[in-house]
Design a protein around this motif. Structure first.
Motif, PDB file in Angstrom:
ATOM      1  N   ALA A  44       0.819  -1.211   0.000  1.00  0.00           N
ATOM      2  CA  ALA A  44       0.000   0.000   0.000  1.00  0.00           C
ATOM      3  C   ALA A  44       0.851   1.260   0.000  1.00  0.00           C
ATOM      4  O   ALA A  44       0.351   2.353   0.270  1.00  0.00           O
ATOM      5  CB  ALA A  44      -0.935   0.003   1.206  1.00  0.00           C
ATOM      6  N   THR A  45       2.140   1.143  -0.305  1.00  0.00           N
ATOM      7  CA  THR A  45       3.033   2.304  -0.233  1.00  0.00           C
ATOM      8  C   THR A  45       2.711   3.347  -1.294  1.00  0.00           C
ATOM      9  O   THR A  45       3.134   4.506  -1.169  1.00  0.00           O
ATOM     10  CB  THR A  45       4.500   1.867  -0.365  1.00  0.00           C
ATOM     11  OG1 THR A  45       4.670   1.120  -1.589  1.00  0.00           O
ATOM     12  CG2 THR A  45       4.907   0.979   0.812  1.00  0.00           C
ATOM     13  N   ALA A  46       1.971   2.984  -2.342  1.00  0.00           N
ATOM     14  CA  ALA A  46       1.594   3.970  -3.368  1.00  0.00           C
ATOM     15  C   ALA A  46       0.748   5.091  -2.790  1.00  0.00           C
ATOM     16  O   ALA A  46       0.699   6.190  -3.355  1.00  0.00           O
ATOM     17  CB  ALA A  46       0.850   3.282  -4.507  1.00  0.00           C
ATOM     18  N   TYR A  47       0.106   4.830  -1.638  1.00  0.00           N
ATOM     19  CA  TYR A  47      -0.732   5.865  -1.021  1.00  0.00           C
ATOM     20  C   TYR A  47       0.076   6.849  -0.174  1.00  0.00           C
ATOM     21  O   TYR A  47      -0.473   7.822   0.347  1.00  0.00           O
ATOM     22  CB  TYR A  47      -1.831   5.212  -0.171  1.00  0.00           C
ATOM     23  CG  TYR A  47      -2.785   4.365  -0.979  1.00  0.00           C
ATOM     24  CD1 TYR A  47      -3.501   4.904  -2.042  1.00  0.00           C
ATOM     25  CD2 TYR A  47      -2.981   3.020  -0.685  1.00  0.00           C
ATOM     26  CE1 TYR A  47      -4.382   4.129  -2.780  1.00  0.00           C
ATOM     27  CE2 TYR A  47      -3.860   2.235  -1.416  1.00  0.00           C
ATOM     28  CZ  TYR A  47      -4.552   2.794  -2.463  1.00  0.00           C
ATOM     29  OH  TYR A  47      -5.427   2.032  -3.199  1.00  0.00           O
ATOM     30  N   ASN A  48       1.387   6.571  -0.005  1.00  0.00           N
ATOM     31  CA  ASN A  48       2.291   7.506   0.676  1.00  0.00           C
ATOM     32  C   ASN A  48       1.803   7.883   2.082  1.00  0.00           C
ATOM     33  O   ASN A  48       1.770   9.050   2.464  1.00  0.00           O
ATOM     34  CB  ASN A  48       2.484   8.772  -0.176  1.00  0.00           C
ATOM     35  CG  ASN A  48       3.700   9.575   0.267  1.00  0.00           C
ATOM     36  OD1 ASN A  48       4.682   9.001   0.754  1.00  0.00           O
ATOM     37  ND2 ASN A  48       3.651  10.882   0.106  1.00  0.00           N
TER      38      ASN A  48
ATOM     39  N   LYS B 197       0.721   2.930   7.029  1.00  0.00           N
ATOM     40  CA  LYS B 197       0.036   1.849   6.308  1.00  0.00           C
ATOM     41  C   LYS B 197       0.915   1.388   5.151  1.00  0.00           C
ATOM     42  O   LYS B 197       0.786   1.848   4.010  1.00  0.00           O
ATOM     43  CB  LYS B 197      -1.338   2.304   5.801  1.00  0.00           C
ATOM     44  CG  LYS B 197      -2.132   1.169   5.159  1.00  0.00           C
ATOM     45  CD  LYS B 197      -3.619   1.488   4.988  1.00  0.00           C
ATOM     46  CE  LYS B 197      -3.874   2.502   3.907  1.00  0.00           C
ATOM     47  NZ  LYS B 197      -5.323   2.684   3.663  1.00  0.00           N
ATOM     48  N   GLN B 198       1.810   0.458   5.432  1.00  0.00           N
ATOM     49  CA  GLN B 198       2.684  -0.083   4.391  1.00  0.00           C
ATOM     50  C   GLN B 198       2.008  -1.174   3.566  1.00  0.00           C
ATOM     51  O   GLN B 198       2.384  -1.419   2.424  1.00  0.00           O
ATOM     52  CB  GLN B 198       3.962  -0.635   5.027  1.00  0.00           C
ATOM     53  CG  GLN B 198       4.802   0.418   5.732  1.00  0.00           C
ATOM     54  CD  GLN B 198       5.331   1.451   4.748  1.00  0.00           C
ATOM     55  OE1 GLN B 198       6.081   1.126   3.825  1.00  0.00           O
ATOM     56  NE2 GLN B 198       4.925   2.699   4.926  1.00  0.00           N
TER      57      GLN B 198
ATOM     58  N   THR C 134     -11.343   5.542   1.668  1.00  0.00           N
ATOM     59  CA  THR C 134     -10.739   5.650   2.990  1.00  0.00           C
ATOM     60  C   THR C 134      -9.722   6.783   2.938  1.00  0.00           C
ATOM     61  O   THR C 134      -9.178   7.092   1.871  1.00  0.00           O
ATOM     62  CB  THR C 134     -10.049   4.335   3.403  1.00  0.00           C
ATOM     63  OG1 THR C 134      -9.472   4.498   4.707  1.00  0.00           O
ATOM     64  CG2 THR C 134      -8.936   3.946   2.441  1.00  0.00           C
ATOM     65  N   SER C 135      -9.490   7.425   4.049  1.00  0.00           N
ATOM     66  CA  SER C 135      -8.411   8.401   4.100  1.00  0.00           C
ATOM     67  C   SER C 135      -7.074   7.690   3.872  1.00  0.00           C
ATOM     68  O   SER C 135      -6.860   6.586   4.381  1.00  0.00           O
ATOM     69  CB  SER C 135      -8.392   9.110   5.457  1.00  0.00           C
ATOM     70  OG  SER C 135      -9.589   9.834   5.650  1.00  0.00           O
ATOM     71  N   PHE C 136      -6.196   8.305   3.081  1.00  0.00           N
ATOM     72  CA  PHE C 136      -4.877   7.747   2.770  1.00  0.00           C
ATOM     73  C   PHE C 136      -4.995   6.369   2.103  1.00  0.00           C
ATOM     74  O   PHE C 136      -4.266   5.440   2.415  1.00  0.00           O
ATOM     75  CB  PHE C 136      -4.000   7.651   4.020  1.00  0.00           C
ATOM     76  CG  PHE C 136      -3.982   8.914   4.828  1.00  0.00           C
ATOM     77  CD1 PHE C 136      -3.482  10.090   4.286  1.00  0.00           C
ATOM     78  CD2 PHE C 136      -4.472   8.934   6.124  1.00  0.00           C
ATOM     79  CE1 PHE C 136      -3.477  11.260   5.026  1.00  0.00           C
ATOM     80  CE2 PHE C 136      -4.464  10.094   6.867  1.00  0.00           C
ATOM     81  CZ  PHE C 136      -3.965  11.279   6.325  1.00  0.00           C
ATOM     82  N   GLY C 137      -5.948   6.271   1.185  1.00  0.00           N
ATOM     83  CA  GLY C 137      -6.134   5.017   0.470  1.00  0.00           C
ATOM     84  C   GLY C 137      -6.999   5.223  -0.757  1.00  0.00           C
ATOM     85  O   GLY C 137      -7.054   6.318  -1.328  1.00  0.00           O
ATOM     86  N   GLU C 138      -7.696   4.173  -1.164  1.00  0.00           N
ATOM     87  CA  GLU C 138      -8.478   4.219  -2.393  1.00  0.00           C
ATOM     88  C   GLU C 138      -9.670   5.172  -2.266  1.00  0.00           C
ATOM     89  O   GLU C 138     -10.231   5.367  -1.175  1.00  0.00           O
ATOM     90  CB  GLU C 138      -8.959   2.818  -2.782  1.00  0.00           C
ATOM     91  CG  GLU C 138     -10.153   2.281  -2.003  1.00  0.00           C
ATOM     92  CD  GLU C 138      -9.769   1.625  -0.680  1.00  0.00           C
ATOM     93  OE1 GLU C 138     -10.669   1.032  -0.042  1.00  0.00           O
ATOM     94  OE2 GLU C 138      -8.587   1.708  -0.291  1.00  0.00           O
ATOM     95  N   HIS C 139     -10.067   5.741  -3.399  1.00  0.00           N
ATOM     96  CA  HIS C 139     -11.280   6.564  -3.489  1.00  0.00           C
ATOM     97  C   HIS C 139     -11.901   6.293  -4.849  1.00  0.00           C
ATOM     98  O   HIS C 139     -11.712   7.034  -5.815  1.00  0.00           O
ATOM     99  CB  HIS C 139     -10.950   8.047  -3.314  1.00  0.00           C
ATOM    100  CG  HIS C 139     -12.160   8.913  -3.143  1.00  0.00           C
ATOM    101  ND1 HIS C 139     -12.097  10.277  -3.003  1.00  0.00           N
ATOM    102  CD2 HIS C 139     -13.479   8.604  -3.087  1.00  0.00           C
ATOM    103  CE1 HIS C 139     -13.312  10.775  -2.857  1.00  0.00           C
ATOM    104  NE2 HIS C 139     -14.165   9.774  -2.927  1.00  0.00           N
TER     105      HIS C 139
END
Length: 379
Positions: A127-131, A135-136, A177-182
């Motif tokens: 999940a590092t693409a979400y920087n 949440k790795q 989700t915050s800091f993830g997919e939308h």
């Protein structure tokens, strides 16, 4: 165009919309759309839209279950599967229970969609693409989160265009989700006023600003009395690159079905299908006596993979037809072999699928002939 082309087929009578309205004060007495709320047991609070055509097609759209499809009948006879789970309210869903297999407690009805960022079996993926340093990785359960997300209803009703009328339901489901997919799914479901065909048009787009994985799968589920001893799965198959271990252990045919089997272990086949000239895949399920069938067709470019799911266990007896964006190896493998779909901000993917009820031997034979014209299938 003949006068008959402008007329609706209403219980064997050919009528123009005007002639129909001369005979009833409300066309919903013949066909229409109704919004309801399920109000008992684990289904309590689930919004649904009921579609009913003059040809006898009855369908439920479960607004609070990601606009998936619930009960489906032809003139009162069910062809969609009911598992016994019921259409559970999404607030009861336990996403991470049972090692990620709790999705099975939500599996019920004609269509249960998998996605939007994950399908197939779960596990931890990068999940590092979400920087977002805390949440790795992200943990996925079976077939993702979509089915437990309530939808936002945008449209439900009759849509007249001259003498033509469609029953239409349209809505959207946002997985975020915050800091993830939308990601957003915009779903349109249509049936002709006098038709036996369900048309599904889905658009998935990325509202976020991070590159986001996208996987999508339709778990289309059919049950008794369509599924019975002698029911045949009809498809043009070039190869079957994968099947579950249970196929060799049990030896039950993927093509012609037996009666319900006690303690049957699900069998899954991944079939490579031959597409039509217009790029669509087409498969069918038909009863052995040819009195009833269903045909499913979809765009092979957007969903090139296909699974046949056999759940022939006593008390659960069903067949699943599953168009999919990705092969059976799933999320991690798709990232590794670069087949994963990545959506940048504003990117979208569109999906068109048709479910047509085959009403009697003439429809069944025509469908089988059309599929056989594409190719045969192994015994």
């Amino acid at each position: 165009m003949s006068d008959l082309d402008n007329k609706l087929d209403i219980f064997g009578h050919r009528l123009t919309p005007r002639e129909l309205r001369e005979r009833t004060g409300d066309t919903e007495s013949v066909a229409g759309v109704r919004q309801v709320v399920l109000d008992n047991g684990s289904e309590r609070g689930v919004r649904a839209v009921q579609l009913r055509t003059s040809a006898g097609l009855e369908l439920e759209v479960l607004v609070d279950r990601a606009l998936d499809l619930g009960a489906a009948r032809l003139r009162g006879v069910p062809f969609g599967w009911r598992s016994g789970n019921g259409f559970r309210h999404p607030g009861l869903h336990e996403h991470h229970d049972e090692g990620g297999l709790s999705w099975l407690r939500a599996l019920d009805g004609l269509l249960v969609s998998g996605g939007l960022d994950h399908t197939l079996f779960g596990g931890d993926v990068d999940a590092t693409a979400y920087n977002y340093p805390p949440k790795q990785t992200v943990n996925h359960g079976l077939h993702g989160r979509l089915t437990a997300i309530p939808g936002r209803l945008l449209e439900a009703g009759e849509v007249w265009d001259g003498d033509r009328c469609v029953l239409r339901v349209r809505g959207e489901v946002v997985q975020a989700t915050s800091f993830g997919e939308h990601l957003r799914l915009t779903r349109t479901i249509e049936a002709d006023f006098d038709g036996l065909e369900i048309r599904l048009h889905d658009v998935v787009d990325n509202l976020g600003f991070d590159p986001t994985p996208h996987m999508f799968l339709y778990h289309l589920n059919f049950g008794w009395p369509l599924v019975d001893a002698g029911t045949e799965f009809v498809a043009a198959i070039s190869e079957t690159p994968w099947c579950s271990d249970s196929v060799a252990e049990q030896g039950v045919s993927y093509r012609t079905l037996p009666e319900p089997q006690p303690r049957f272990v699900e069998q899954v086949h991944e079939h490579t299908l031959v597409a039509e000239g217009d790029g669509r895949h087409r498969v069918a399920l038909v009863r052995g006596d040819e009195t009833l069938g269903v045909e499913v067709s979809w765009d092979s470019a957007t969903m090139p993979h296909f699974f046949e799911w056999q759940n022939l266990r006593s008390g659960q007896y069903a067949i699943g037809l599953e168009p999919s964006t990705h092969a059976v190896a799933g999320d991690a493998a798709a990232r590794e072999d670069r087949s994963m779909t990545w959506l940048e901000h504003g990117d979208s993917r569109s999906y068109t699928t048709t479910i047509r009820v085959l009403d009697g031997a003439e429809d069944v034979r025509a469908s089988r002939a059309a599929i056989r014209a594409l190719g045969d299938q192994p015994d």
